[in-house]
Write a protein that holds these residues in place. Structure first.
Motif, short mmCIF file in Angstrom:
data_model
loop_
_atom_site.label_atom_id
_atom_site.label_comp_id
_atom_site.label_asym_id
_atom_site.label_seq_id
_atom_site.Cartn_x
_atom_site.Cartn_y
_atom_site.Cartn_z
N MET A 294 -14.62 -41.04 42.17
CA MET A 294 -14.03 -42.34 41.81
C MET A 294 -14.94 -43.46 42.32
O MET A 294 -15.33 -43.47 43.48
CB MET A 294 -12.66 -42.44 42.49
CG MET A 294 -11.72 -43.38 41.79
SD MET A 294 -10.18 -43.64 42.70
CE MET A 294 -9.58 -42.00 42.87
N SER A 295 -15.31 -44.38 41.43
CA SER A 295 -16.23 -45.45 41.85
C SER A 295 -15.47 -46.48 42.68
O SER A 295 -14.23 -46.51 42.70
CB SER A 295 -16.84 -46.09 40.62
OG SER A 295 -15.81 -46.69 39.85
N ASP A 296 -16.25 -47.34 43.36
CA ASP A 296 -15.62 -48.36 44.21
C ASP A 296 -14.78 -49.34 43.40
O ASP A 296 -13.70 -49.76 43.84
CB ASP A 296 -16.70 -49.14 44.98
CG ASP A 296 -17.19 -48.36 46.18
OD1 ASP A 296 -18.24 -48.71 46.74
OD2 ASP A 296 -16.50 -47.39 46.56
N SER A 297 -15.29 -49.70 42.21
CA SER A 297 -14.55 -50.67 41.40
C SER A 297 -13.22 -50.07 40.94
O SER A 297 -12.18 -50.74 40.94
CB SER A 297 -15.38 -51.14 40.22
OG SER A 297 -15.69 -50.04 39.40
N GLU A 298 -13.27 -48.79 40.53
CA GLU A 298 -12.04 -48.12 40.09
C GLU A 298 -11.06 -47.99 41.26
O GLU A 298 -9.85 -48.21 41.10
CB GLU A 298 -12.40 -46.73 39.53
CG GLU A 298 -11.22 -45.94 39.02
CD GLU A 298 -10.52 -46.58 37.85
OE1 GLU A 298 -11.18 -47.31 37.08
OE2 GLU A 298 -9.29 -46.40 37.72
N GLY B 149 -10.91 -49.98 43.85
CA GLY B 149 -10.39 -51.33 44.10
C GLY B 149 -9.30 -51.71 43.11
O GLY B 149 -8.28 -52.30 43.48
N ARG B 150 -9.52 -51.33 41.81
CA ARG B 150 -8.51 -51.63 40.79
C ARG B 150 -7.22 -50.88 41.08
O ARG B 150 -6.12 -51.40 40.90
CB ARG B 150 -9.03 -51.27 39.41
CG ARG B 150 -9.81 -52.39 38.74
CD ARG B 150 -9.88 -52.14 37.25
NE ARG B 150 -10.68 -50.98 36.94
CZ ARG B 150 -11.99 -50.99 36.79
NH1 ARG B 150 -12.67 -52.11 36.93
NH2 ARG B 150 -12.65 -49.89 36.51
N ASP C 196 -5.42 -52.61 43.85
CA ASP C 196 -4.80 -53.84 43.34
C ASP C 196 -3.52 -53.53 42.58
O ASP C 196 -2.50 -54.21 42.74
CB ASP C 196 -5.77 -54.58 42.40
CG ASP C 196 -6.91 -55.21 43.15
OD1 ASP C 196 -7.91 -55.57 42.51
OD2 ASP C 196 -6.80 -55.37 44.38
N ARG C 197 -3.58 -52.49 41.75
CA ARG C 197 -2.40 -52.10 40.97
C ARG C 197 -1.28 -51.66 41.90
O ARG C 197 -0.12 -52.00 41.70
CB ARG C 197 -2.79 -50.97 40.02
CG ARG C 197 -1.89 -50.86 38.80
CD ARG C 197 -2.52 -50.12 37.66
NE ARG C 197 -3.23 -48.95 38.06
CZ ARG C 197 -4.47 -48.67 37.68
NH1 ARG C 197 -5.12 -49.48 36.90
NH2 ARG C 197 -5.05 -47.57 38.08
N CYS C 198 -1.64 -50.90 42.94
CA CYS C 198 -0.63 -50.43 43.91
C CYS C 198 0.02 -51.60 44.62
O CYS C 198 1.25 -51.62 44.79
CB CYS C 198 -1.28 -49.51 44.94
SG CYS C 198 -1.44 -47.84 44.38
N MET C 199 -0.77 -52.57 45.06
CA MET C 199 -0.21 -53.71 45.79
C MET C 199 0.71 -54.53 44.88
O MET C 199 1.81 -54.93 45.28
CB MET C 199 -1.33 -54.60 46.32
CG MET C 199 -2.16 -53.96 47.41
SD MET C 199 -1.21 -53.62 48.87
CE MET C 199 -1.46 -51.86 49.01
N ALA C 200 0.26 -54.79 43.64
CA ALA C 200 1.09 -55.55 42.70
C ALA C 200 2.39 -54.80 42.41
O ALA C 200 3.47 -55.40 42.38
CB ALA C 200 0.32 -55.80 41.39
N ASP C 201 2.27 -53.48 42.20
CA ASP C 201 3.45 -52.66 41.94
C ASP C 201 4.42 -52.70 43.10
O ASP C 201 5.63 -52.82 42.92
CB ASP C 201 2.98 -51.23 41.66
CG ASP C 201 4.07 -50.37 41.08
OD1 ASP C 201 4.12 -49.18 41.38
OD2 ASP C 201 4.89 -50.93 40.33
N HIS D 231 -5.66 -45.79 32.17
CA HIS D 231 -4.62 -46.80 32.10
C HIS D 231 -4.99 -47.76 30.99
O HIS D 231 -6.04 -48.41 31.06
CB HIS D 231 -4.50 -47.55 33.42
CG HIS D 231 -3.92 -46.68 34.50
ND1 HIS D 231 -2.58 -46.56 34.71
CD2 HIS D 231 -4.50 -45.88 35.39
CE1 HIS D 231 -2.36 -45.74 35.70
NE2 HIS D 231 -3.51 -45.30 36.13
N GLY D 232 -4.14 -47.85 29.97
CA GLY D 232 -4.44 -48.76 28.87
C GLY D 232 -3.55 -49.98 28.91
O GLY D 232 -2.64 -50.09 29.73
#
Lengths: 118, 78
Positions: free
Chosen positions: B1-5, B7-8, B11-16, B69-70
């Motif tokens: 898993m890349s760093d950007s993925e 990080g995304r 971010d998704r976890c925190m928003a969720d 994730h689309g």
């Protein structure tokens, strides 16, 4: 008769409020997958500040009060994530290089002492 | 898993987590005010349920790295 009708009315009002809240959560899929939650949060970030501003303007017009203009908050050009990541990388690289550096410095110190003793 | 993925995903976890805890708290508040005589336990129950659901979603997200994730796009009527 009247208290019964009133208690029934109260129950119906409470039930409709609670049912409306549950339906709103179901309709907006707030308790669903994380993609939907992220989309809802982004939408809220776009919609809420203009709505609050319009509401404050409406309240000012109706009441005649004037909300003082607050100064803009200072913008910090400090990226916590980047500085944390670079700090972690520097600490780990220093720890990984510590044994070889310690050997080198101790050897240099020993050579210096030998030179001084001669 | 890349760093950007990664990080995304974070971010998704925190928003969720924010949305689910807030929703659970809100529903607990509504039920506390309407049916449970302004007790505290519906708020704690709702917040805890939201936190648990967010944690479960995050766990699935990190343990299944190959799911895509689309974005949902509404189809335009022709």
């Amino acid at each position: 008769m009247v208290p019964r009708v009133w208690s029934l009315m109260r129950f119906l009002i409470k039930g409709s409020v609670a049912g409306g809240a549950v339906y709103l959560v179901y309709d907006q899929e707030l308790l669903g997958p994380s993609d939907k939650s992220q989309a809802v949060l982004q939408k809220a970030e776009e919609v809420v500040p203009p709505a609050l501003y319009q509401f404050s303007q409406y309240v000012c017009e109706q009441t005649g009060l004037k909300i003082p203009q607050l100064p803009a908050p200072p913008k910090f050009n400090f990226h916590i994530r980047d500085s944390w990541n670079s700090g972690i990388i520097k600490v780990m690289s220093a720890l990984s290089a510590a044994p070889s550096k310690a050997c080198e410095y101790s050897r240099e110190g020993w050579d210096y002492l030998k030179e001084r003793i001669k | 898993m890349s760093d950007s993925e990664l990080g995304r995903k974070w971010d998704r976890c925190m928003a969720d987590a924010v949305v689910k805890i807030g929703t659970g708290f809100g529903l607990g508040l509504v039920f506390s005010l309407t049916f449970f005589k302004r007790r505290m336990w519906p708020l704690a129950f709702g917040s805890g349920m939201g936190l648990g659901m967010a944690y479960s979603n995050c766990q699935h997200d990190f343990q299944a790295p190959y799911l895509l994730h689309g974005k949902y796009v509404k189809g335009q009527e022709q």
